[in-house]
Design an enzyme around this catalytic site. Structure first.
Site, PDB file in Angstrom:
ATOM      1  N   GLU A 182     104.664  57.802  25.129  1.00  0.00           N
ATOM      2  CA  GLU A 182     105.935  57.622  24.420  1.00  0.00           C
ATOM      3  C   GLU A 182     106.647  58.957  24.504  1.00  0.00           C
ATOM      4  O   GLU A 182     106.302  59.917  23.822  1.00  0.00           O
ATOM      5  CB  GLU A 182     105.683  57.213  22.965  1.00  0.00           C
ATOM      6  CG  GLU A 182     106.903  56.551  22.314  1.00  0.00           C
ATOM      7  CD  GLU A 182     107.828  57.544  21.637  1.00  0.00           C
ATOM      8  OE1 GLU A 182     108.808  57.941  22.306  1.00  0.00           O
ATOM      9  OE2 GLU A 182     107.599  57.896  20.489  1.00  0.00           O
TER      10      GLU A 182
ATOM     11  N   CYS B 123     113.080  60.982  18.660  1.00  0.00           N
ATOM     12  CA  CYS B 123     113.108  60.475  20.034  1.00  0.00           C
ATOM     13  C   CYS B 123     114.029  59.273  20.161  1.00  0.00           C
ATOM     14  O   CYS B 123     114.627  59.063  21.222  1.00  0.00           O
ATOM     15  CB  CYS B 123     111.702  60.130  20.498  1.00  0.00           C
ATOM     16  SG  CYS B 123     110.840  58.914  19.476  1.00  0.00           S
TER      17      CYS B 123
END
Length: 496
Positions: A241, A275
């Site tokens: 990720e 993010c």
């Protein structure tokens, strides 16, 4: 000849610092390769016991951990705030969402992973076909500093619920938070199924090579590539990720006030260190001026300051990245309607809104990871989607539209989208979380997140002898003809 850097010695330590003040929060060991391997070995021993429990027994243990965490949430939130820098209320929100994910993973593991029947088909009608998802063994988790509870929990809780033991390396910026999570787990469960290792980047590379059965990493794209390379040496599968460059798309019929509020929060919450945070906005030309006016007015009262709604930049090196992106935008014809290069301080970055920024600039193409965003005018939603997708990242995005939100979101190349809300998908435990392209691959959260930490175990069991025995050297020519006839009936006629 350049000497190789010295390897950590047993007994070495490092400090975690409060990014707002520079004060020492805690001192932690830099663990050696041997110590990391020992942690994985201990986890391997515990994995046998943990995997041998029923889904119900594991659920009870995880619920006990969840309860203990909930009772001590203020303590955890305070530690997150001191070690990572985010406001206490944001830290509480993060920790609360993580608890909710533990509950979902524990409560749904049996339904998602337990053995269940699948169709055996007409050719194999004499067989009973079932599939179950089995734990891999030991899962390594390398966590980030920006959401030191919520993000790693998306791997830890789901891997544990699936029956794995876990070895967790928190970021070197938030080791105390990682230690708190492991300590409370062991208090609640009484067994070291969740192990802690601490250290710097090299410690993470040791974990990649220590014999774990899968490695889940959250961090930058560049570091993710290094993790993959290290894991490739032992053919260890990975979940990555990585970074994002998420957009908000605002259609002509959008609720402009709500869109501006969401875009501002998505860009500046956690000092932009998210993010899935908002870094770009594409607004239909019919409502562009109204949107810019609204978001600028909302941002005018925001200030990044100790004890404020926006905290410091946690990683000192990121300040230079933010400054370079803002300056590049200005140098290339962009305009700051709020903030600008002077808004970038030593520890704090003030909210910065940029317009008229070229699409090939750093502020549009590269992950900034600060409380900044660019706003661009578009003539249509086709143009908005095209520009949103013109990046190597593909993590999340948001669409504001009363009539066409779903249709627009379907066209965005990203692992997740939110319609008329921002980052809402992250708070829904049943939705998978992850990206495409340079944002990584694999999924945490939801059924996909549980399955990510398992392997599929298929079993075919004969219920009665077959009419045509296909798996025998005694198969006759007559049987071959019968097979051809059956195949013709099943598949030889075109269906419209």
């Amino acid at each position: 000849m350049t000497q190789a850097p010295a390897r950590p010695q047993s007994g070495s330590t490092f400090e975690s610092l409060n990014p707002a003040t520079g004060e020492v929060v805690g001192t932690h060991p830099v663990q050696t390769e041997e110590e990391v391997r020992a942690a994985v070995a201990r986890a391997r021993q515990e994995a046998t016991w943990w995997a041998g429990l029923s889904f119900g027994e594991r659920k009870a243990h995880l619920n006990a951990w969840k309860t203990l965490m909930t009772q001590r949430l203020p303590e955890l939130a305070d530690l997150v705030s001191r070690e990572m820098g985010k406001p206490a209320s944001d830290a509480m929100l993060e920790a609360g969402l993580a608890v909710d994910h533990i509950a979902w993973a524990a409560g749904n593991a049996k339904k998602v992973l337990g053995r269940h029947k699948v169709s055996s088909g007409l050719l194999m009608v004499n067989q009973s076909a079932t599939v179950a998802f089995k734990p891999l063994g030991v899962v390594g988790v390398i966590g980030p500093w920006n959401y030191p509870v919520f993000t790693p929990m998306g791997s830890i809780a789901y891997a544990l619920a699936a029956g794995n033991a876990v070895v967790f390396k928190p970021s070197e910026y938030t080791p105390g938070v990682g230690g708190w999570l492991v300590q409370t787990f062991q208090e609640a469960v009484g067994r070291p199924v969740l192990q802690l290792i601490t250290g710097l980047g090299e410690t993470g590379s040791f974990l990649c090579r220590a014999g774990v059965d899968k490695l889940a990493f959250t961090g930058s794209t560049a570091t993710g590539k290094k993790v993959m390379a290290a894991c490739a040496e032992t053919l260890t599968p990975v979940v990555i990720e990585a970074g994002g460059k998420d957009s908000v798309i605002v259609d002509a019929d959008a609720d402009i006030d709500a869109a501006a509020d969401a875009a501002l929060w998505g860009a500046c919450a956690n000092a932009g260190q998210t993010c899935i945070g908002v870094e770009r906005v594409y607004v239909h030309e019919k409502v562009y001026d109204e949107f810019v006016s609204s978001i600028t007015a909302k941002a005018a009262g925001l200030e990044a300051v100790e004890g404020g709604k926006i905290g410091p930049i946690t990683m000192p090196s990121q300040v230079g990245v933010i400054r370079s992106h803002v300056q590049d935008a200005i140098d290339r014809g962009g305009r700051a309607v709020l903030g600008g290069p002077e808004a970038v301080g030593d520890r704090f970055v003030q909210p910065t809104i940029l317009v008229d920024v070229p699409e090939d600039s750093l502020a549009v193409q590269e992950e900034t990871f600060g409380p900044t965003l660019t706003i661009a005018k578009v003539a249509s939603m086709d143009e908005a989607v095209e520009k949103t997708n013109a990046t190597r990242y593909g993590l999340g995005n948001t669409v504001f539209s009363k009539a066409n939100g779903m249709a627009i979101a379907e066209r965005v190349r990203s692992g997740m989208s939110a319609v008329n809300g921002v980052i809402t998908f992250a708070g829904i435990p049943s939705l998978p979380f992850g990206g495409v392209g340079d944002s990584g691959f694999g999924r945490i959260h939801g059924p996909e997140g549980l399955k990510e930490f398992t392997y599929a175990k298929a079993i075919a069991r004969q219920k009665f002898k077959p009419m045509i025995n296909l798996t025998s050297f005694e198969r006759t020519e007559k049987a071959d003809k019968q097979l051809a006839q059956v195949l013709g009936l099943l598949h030889g006629r075109g269906k419209k």
